[in-house]
Design a protein around this motif. Sequence first.
Motif, PDB file in Angstrom:
ATOM      1  N   GLU A  15       6.834  40.923  26.665  1.00 47.04           N
ATOM      2  CA  GLU A  15       7.200  41.326  27.980  1.00 47.04           C
ATOM      3  C   GLU A  15       5.847  40.726  28.557  1.00 47.04           C
ATOM      4  OE1 GLU A  15       7.279  45.443  28.412  1.00 47.04           O
ATOM      5  OE2 GLU A  15       9.002  45.863  27.406  1.00 47.04           O
ATOM      6  N   ILE A  16       6.032  40.133  29.829  1.00 48.64           N
ATOM      7  CA  ILE A  16       4.901  39.621  30.465  1.00 48.64           C
ATOM      8  C   ILE A  16       4.925  40.398  31.913  1.00 48.64           C
ATOM      9  CG2 ILE A  16       3.931  37.320  31.317  1.00 48.64           C
ATOM     10  CD1 ILE A  16       6.211  35.855  29.505  1.00 48.64           C
ATOM     11  N   SER A  17       3.606  40.754  32.228  1.00 47.49           N
ATOM     12  CA  SER A  17       3.279  41.388  33.194  1.00 47.49           C
ATOM     13  C   SER A  17       2.020  41.143  33.921  1.00 47.49           C
ATOM     14  CB  SER A  17       3.773  43.022  33.158  1.00 47.49           C
ATOM     15  OG  SER A  17       3.391  43.597  34.358  1.00 47.49           O
ATOM     16  N   GLY A  18       1.888  40.575  34.886  1.00 47.05           N
ATOM     17  CA  GLY A  18       0.564  40.188  35.774  1.00 47.05           C
ATOM     18  C   GLY A  18      -0.279  39.312  34.907  1.00 47.05           C
ATOM     19  N   LYS A  19      -1.506  39.869  34.392  1.00 45.42           N
ATOM     20  CA  LYS A  19      -2.100  38.781  33.400  1.00 45.42           C
ATOM     21  C   LYS A  19      -2.100  39.392  31.807  1.00 45.42           C
ATOM     22  CE  LYS A  19      -5.738  37.893  36.724  1.00 45.42           C
ATOM     23  NZ  LYS A  19      -7.206  37.922  37.079  1.00 45.42           N
ATOM     24  N   THR A  20      -1.161  40.366  31.687  1.00 49.32           N
ATOM     25  CA  THR A  20      -1.195  41.003  30.256  1.00 49.32           C
ATOM     26  C   THR A  20       0.227  40.620  29.845  1.00 49.32           C
ATOM     27  OG1 THR A  20      -0.407  43.125  31.081  1.00 49.32           O
ATOM     28  CG2 THR A  20      -2.633  42.975  30.804  1.00 49.32           C
TER      29      THR A  20
ATOM     30  N   LEU B   5      19.253  34.943  22.196  1.00 48.57           N
ATOM     31  CA  LEU B   5      18.208  34.677  22.845  1.00 48.57           C
ATOM     32  C   LEU B   5      18.226  35.180  24.514  1.00 48.57           C
ATOM     33  CD1 LEU B   5      15.080  33.663  23.337  1.00 48.57           C
ATOM     34  CD2 LEU B   5      16.270  31.390  24.284  1.00 48.57           C
ATOM     35  N   ARG B   6      17.733  36.292  24.817  1.00 47.34           N
ATOM     36  CA  ARG B   6      17.823  36.981  26.106  1.00 47.34           C
ATOM     37  C   ARG B   6      16.612  36.923  26.772  1.00 47.34           C
ATOM     38  NH1 ARG B   6      16.768  41.970  28.401  1.00 47.34           N
ATOM     39  NH2 ARG B   6      15.931  42.805  26.507  1.00 47.34           N
ATOM     40  N   ILE B   7      16.904  36.298  28.151  1.00 46.29           N
ATOM     41  CA  ILE B   7      15.829  35.705  29.115  1.00 46.29           C
ATOM     42  C   ILE B   7      16.157  36.555  30.211  1.00 46.29           C
ATOM     43  CG2 ILE B   7      14.152  34.225  30.018  1.00 46.29           C
ATOM     44  CD1 ILE B   7      15.457  32.243  28.191  1.00 46.29           C
ATOM     45  N   GLU B   8      15.049  37.516  30.811  1.00 45.53           N
ATOM     46  CA  GLU B   8      14.979  37.983  32.186  1.00 45.53           C
ATOM     47  C   GLU B   8      13.719  37.818  32.901  1.00 45.53           C
ATOM     48  OE1 GLU B   8      15.670  42.161  31.791  1.00 45.53           O
ATOM     49  OE2 GLU B   8      17.543  42.073  30.870  1.00 45.53           O
ATOM     50  N   ASN B   9      14.069  37.378  34.184  1.00 47.62           N
ATOM     51  CA  ASN B   9      12.794  37.030  35.185  1.00 47.62           C
ATOM     52  C   ASN B   9      11.745  36.097  34.650  1.00 47.62           C
ATOM     53  OD1 ASN B   9      14.158  38.769  37.053  1.00 47.62           O
ATOM     54  ND2 ASN B   9      13.043  40.351  35.912  1.00 47.62           N
ATOM     55  N   PHE B  10      12.181  34.782  34.012  1.00 48.13           N
ATOM     56  CA  PHE B  10      11.072  34.124  33.452  1.00 48.13           C
ATOM     57  C   PHE B  10      11.406  32.787  33.894  1.00 48.13           C
ATOM     58  CE2 PHE B  10       9.807  30.785  30.583  1.00 48.13           C
ATOM     59  CZ  PHE B  10       8.450  31.390  30.010  1.00 48.13           C
ATOM     60  N   ALA B  11      10.523  32.172  34.986  1.00 49.65           N
ATOM     61  CA  ALA B  11      10.368  30.927  35.761  1.00 49.65           C
ATOM     62  C   ALA B  11      11.518  31.335  36.586  1.00 49.65           C
ATOM     63  CB  ALA B  11      10.463  29.855  34.894  1.00 49.65           C
TER      64      ALA B  11
ATOM     65  N   LEU C 204      13.196  26.549  26.364  1.00 52.62           N
ATOM     66  CA  LEU C 204      12.508  26.493  25.081  1.00 52.62           C
ATOM     67  C   LEU C 204      11.133  26.839  25.317  1.00 52.62           C
ATOM     68  CD1 LEU C 204      13.395  22.802  24.200  1.00 52.62           C
ATOM     69  CD2 LEU C 204      14.605  24.863  23.646  1.00 52.62           C
ATOM     70  N   ASP C 205      10.679  26.991  26.531  1.00 48.95           N
ATOM     71  CA  ASP C 205       9.359  27.629  26.968  1.00 48.95           C
ATOM     72  C   ASP C 205       9.441  29.057  26.669  1.00 48.95           C
ATOM     73  OD1 ASP C 205       8.345  25.143  27.655  1.00 48.95           O
ATOM     74  OD2 ASP C 205       8.384  25.398  29.842  1.00 48.95           O
ATOM     75  N   ALA C 206      10.691  29.620  27.003  1.00 50.95           N
ATOM     76  CA  ALA C 206      10.938  31.056  26.802  1.00 50.95           C
ATOM     77  C   ALA C 206      10.862  31.278  25.191  1.00 50.95           C
ATOM     78  CB  ALA C 206      12.239  31.478  27.464  1.00 50.95           C
ATOM     79  N   LEU C 207      11.369  30.357  24.488  1.00 56.30           N
ATOM     80  CA  LEU C 207      11.451  30.597  22.888  1.00 56.30           C
ATOM     81  C   LEU C 207      10.133  30.393  22.506  1.00 56.30           C
ATOM     82  CD1 LEU C 207      13.221  31.074  20.588  1.00 56.30           C
ATOM     83  CD2 LEU C 207      13.768  28.494  20.582  1.00 56.30           C
ATOM     84  N   ASP C 208       9.280  29.449  22.990  1.00 59.73           N
ATOM     85  CA  ASP C 208       7.969  29.435  22.523  1.00 59.73           C
ATOM     86  C   ASP C 208       7.328  30.697  22.853  1.00 59.73           C
ATOM     87  OD1 ASP C 208       5.243  27.977  21.713  1.00 59.73           O
ATOM     88  OD2 ASP C 208       5.207  27.979  23.976  1.00 59.73           O
ATOM     89  N   ALA C 209       7.311  31.272  23.979  1.00 63.15           N
ATOM     90  CA  ALA C 209       6.534  32.316  24.472  1.00 63.15           C
ATOM     91  C   ALA C 209       6.926  33.556  23.673  1.00 63.15           C
ATOM     92  CB  ALA C 209       6.826  32.744  26.052  1.00 63.15           C
ATOM     93  N   VAL C 210       8.222  33.701  23.182  1.00 65.44           N
ATOM     94  CA  VAL C 210       8.438  35.066  22.640  1.00 65.44           C
ATOM     95  C   VAL C 210       7.695  35.082  21.052  1.00 65.44           C
ATOM     96  CG1 VAL C 210      10.457  34.312  21.474  1.00 65.44           C
ATOM     97  CG2 VAL C 210      10.322  36.646  22.125  1.00 65.44           C
ATOM     98  N   LEU C 211       7.367  33.899  20.618  1.00 67.10           N
ATOM     99  CA  LEU C 211       6.946  33.906  19.405  1.00 67.10           C
ATOM    100  C   LEU C 211       5.199  33.579  19.552  1.00 67.10           C
ATOM    101  CD1 LEU C 211       9.683  32.117  17.238  1.00 67.10           C
ATOM    102  CD2 LEU C 211       8.938  34.502  17.470  1.00 67.10           C
TER     103      LEU C 211
ATOM    104  N   ALA D 115       8.562  39.811  33.132  1.00 63.44           N
ATOM    105  CA  ALA D 115       9.505  39.234  32.489  1.00 63.44           C
ATOM    106  C   ALA D 115       9.575  39.549  31.068  1.00 63.44           C
ATOM    107  CB  ALA D 115       9.119  37.553  32.377  1.00 63.44           C
ATOM    108  N   VAL D 116      10.819  39.599  30.546  1.00 61.99           N
ATOM    109  CA  VAL D 116      11.252  40.074  29.208  1.00 61.99           C
ATOM    110  C   VAL D 116      12.094  38.873  28.514  1.00 61.99           C
ATOM    111  CG1 VAL D 116      12.658  41.600  27.964  1.00 61.99           C
ATOM    112  CG2 VAL D 116      11.399  42.241  30.018  1.00 61.99           C
ATOM    113  N   ILE D 117      11.574  38.795  27.335  1.00 58.62           N
ATOM    114  CA  ILE D 117      12.295  37.747  26.319  1.00 58.62           C
ATOM    115  C   ILE D 117      12.603  38.335  25.140  1.00 58.62           C
ATOM    116  CG2 ILE D 117      12.361  35.397  25.504  1.00 58.62           C
ATOM    117  CD1 ILE D 117       9.717  34.786  27.438  1.00 58.62           C
ATOM    118  N   GLU D 118      13.620  38.201  24.475  1.00 59.21           N
ATOM    119  CA  GLU D 118      13.833  38.846  23.386  1.00 59.21           C
ATOM    120  C   GLU D 118      14.755  37.663  22.347  1.00 59.21           C
ATOM    121  OE1 GLU D 118      17.613  41.558  22.045  1.00 59.21           O
ATOM    122  OE2 GLU D 118      15.857  42.771  23.297  1.00 59.21           O
ATOM    123  N   ALA D 119      14.321  37.828  21.102  1.00 57.99           N
ATOM    124  CA  ALA D 119      14.914  36.583  20.398  1.00 57.99           C
ATOM    125  C   ALA D 119      15.307  37.603  18.951  1.00 57.99           C
ATOM    126  CB  ALA D 119      13.957  35.456  19.834  1.00 57.99           C
ATOM    127  N   THR D 120      16.654  37.002  18.551  1.00 57.41           N
ATOM    128  CA  THR D 120      16.902  37.617  17.368  1.00 57.41           C
ATOM    129  C   THR D 120      17.136  36.552  16.240  1.00 57.41           C
ATOM    130  OG1 THR D 120      18.185  39.210  18.476  1.00 57.41           O
ATOM    131  CG2 THR D 120      18.837  38.936  16.550  1.00 57.41           C
TER     132      THR D 120
END
Length: 565
Positions: free
Chosen positions: A95-100, A5-11, A39-46, A62-67
């Motif tokens: 990837e989360i950016s603004g409202k998209t 699990l890789r998380i960048e710039n999330f919260a 866990l929120d990041a893991l929830d978000a990526v899926l 923000a970028v979240i990557e799960a393998t």
Amino acid sequence: MLTHLRIENFALIDSLALDFAGGLNVLTGETGAGKSIILDALDAVLGGKVSAGQVRSGAQRAVIEATFVMSGALAEWLAGQQIDPLGDELVVVREISGKTSRARINGVLVNQAVLRELREGLLEITAQGQSLQLEKPEVQLELLDNYAGATPQREQVRQAYESLQKRRADLARKKALREEQSRQLDLFRFQYEELSKADLDDPLEEEQLLAERSRLAHAVELQQNSQKLYELLYEGAGGGESAVTDLLGQASDLLVQMCEFDASLTSFSEMIDSALVQVQECARAINRYGEQVESDPEALQSVEKRLRLLKNLRQKYGPTLANVIARYQQLERDLALIEGGEESLEAEQQLLEGELARATELATELTRARTRAAKRLQSDLVRELAPLGMQKVRFAVEVEAARLTASGADRVIFLWSPNPGEPLAALTETASGGEMARFLLALKACLGAADHIGTLVFDEIDIGVSGRVAQAVAEKLLQLGSSHQVLCVTHQPLVAAMADNHYRVRKLVQSEDGEERTVVRVEVLSRTEARRDELAQLVSGQAAAEALEFASALLAEADRRRTHR
């Protein structure tokens, strides 16, 4: 199983990379340290809900990557989505950016619906007040089937039902066609009779009739001209004019004389002789033709009538006579199909009834298996819940008759009453967050390896429990770790001690560009001393001698239990 699990710039997380293994993975740390953010990041990526506020302050995205490790079921799912595999791994990036936000599976852009579909086979998150799947009746039904070991039977029902639905659709289509054809039957019969009377069989008949009409219409001229032509060729016209055959005879005589003086002219003589023979034959043939040509008004009238009929038919059924003949042949086939359609529909109806009986029989067998399993699950689950501080709970699985579908002819409802004297009610309507979390823990323990979800996530499900109940929760999590990958956020030292892999989450303040920023860091506790110190912190908030001694005892007991699990 989640491997990375890789998380960048999330919260509060600027950059974090975690490797996970099988078994029970525990995350500990002080309240607010950032465990739930992971866990929120893991929830978000899926496919979980995200917002612009989850992007770290000062960052653009923000970028979240799960393998995950690939499995046979995942490979089939990817093939169905037309997504190529990446070796033995499946990589999801969001990837989360603004409202998209944008999501990719193995590099292929997908929507949230596809992510959520993937999630259902990969991971389930259970937290206080949260149950992502159990609220769905179809999930309760599938859980019961997994527990019953009835997946093969359910697959048989699905196949029989899909075949039944296809047969129904085919029969409905044929009936609709039959009704439409019946409405056209009178028209078809009229057209067929009209074309049948026309006795059509030659697409070139009209051209032949046109030629015949021309001959009959000019019979007198043909007779007269034939006589004139015969005279020109053979007998000679009036007024003393020589015929062509006479002239050719004279030319032949001259050439014979010339050949006596020049033999090279012999070939010309032969050509003249040949022409003379052909003209004589032509003249005789023309004479015979002229004698046979007769004026026949009745025959001409008959040809004219036939041509008018063919013209009328061409205007109604096709631009050419070949089209008219093709229409006649098609009408013949259509009438045969319509008139024999009743027998065909009756045969189709019998086949449909046979498939319905087959699907119903298989669904009935599946209902019996579910009913038997429901009784076992009721007692097994109550037994699993008892050590979790829910000794008085009552639980029931209702298997109600329902309309036949691809999953059978049943509707399953989980009912329970956590308190004595209270009636049974729907689980998701009456269970508190803590009760639901413990219920799911017990349910997963009942299902064991039959549960197809590879990774189970529990977020602080042990809040408010202690002593024997906390120990029971820890043992259940360890038990689940034998058949699943389990990720658990906990404040309970009894639970943390059972971990196969222990992660300590901390929140730090560090300087970034001259400003203080809060970041989250995670440390893998692989040494026994580090784990002992962390457990001591959980016990008393400090590494006191008594707490360290208690932590050591917990780790020793946990090692013994893991050895004998």
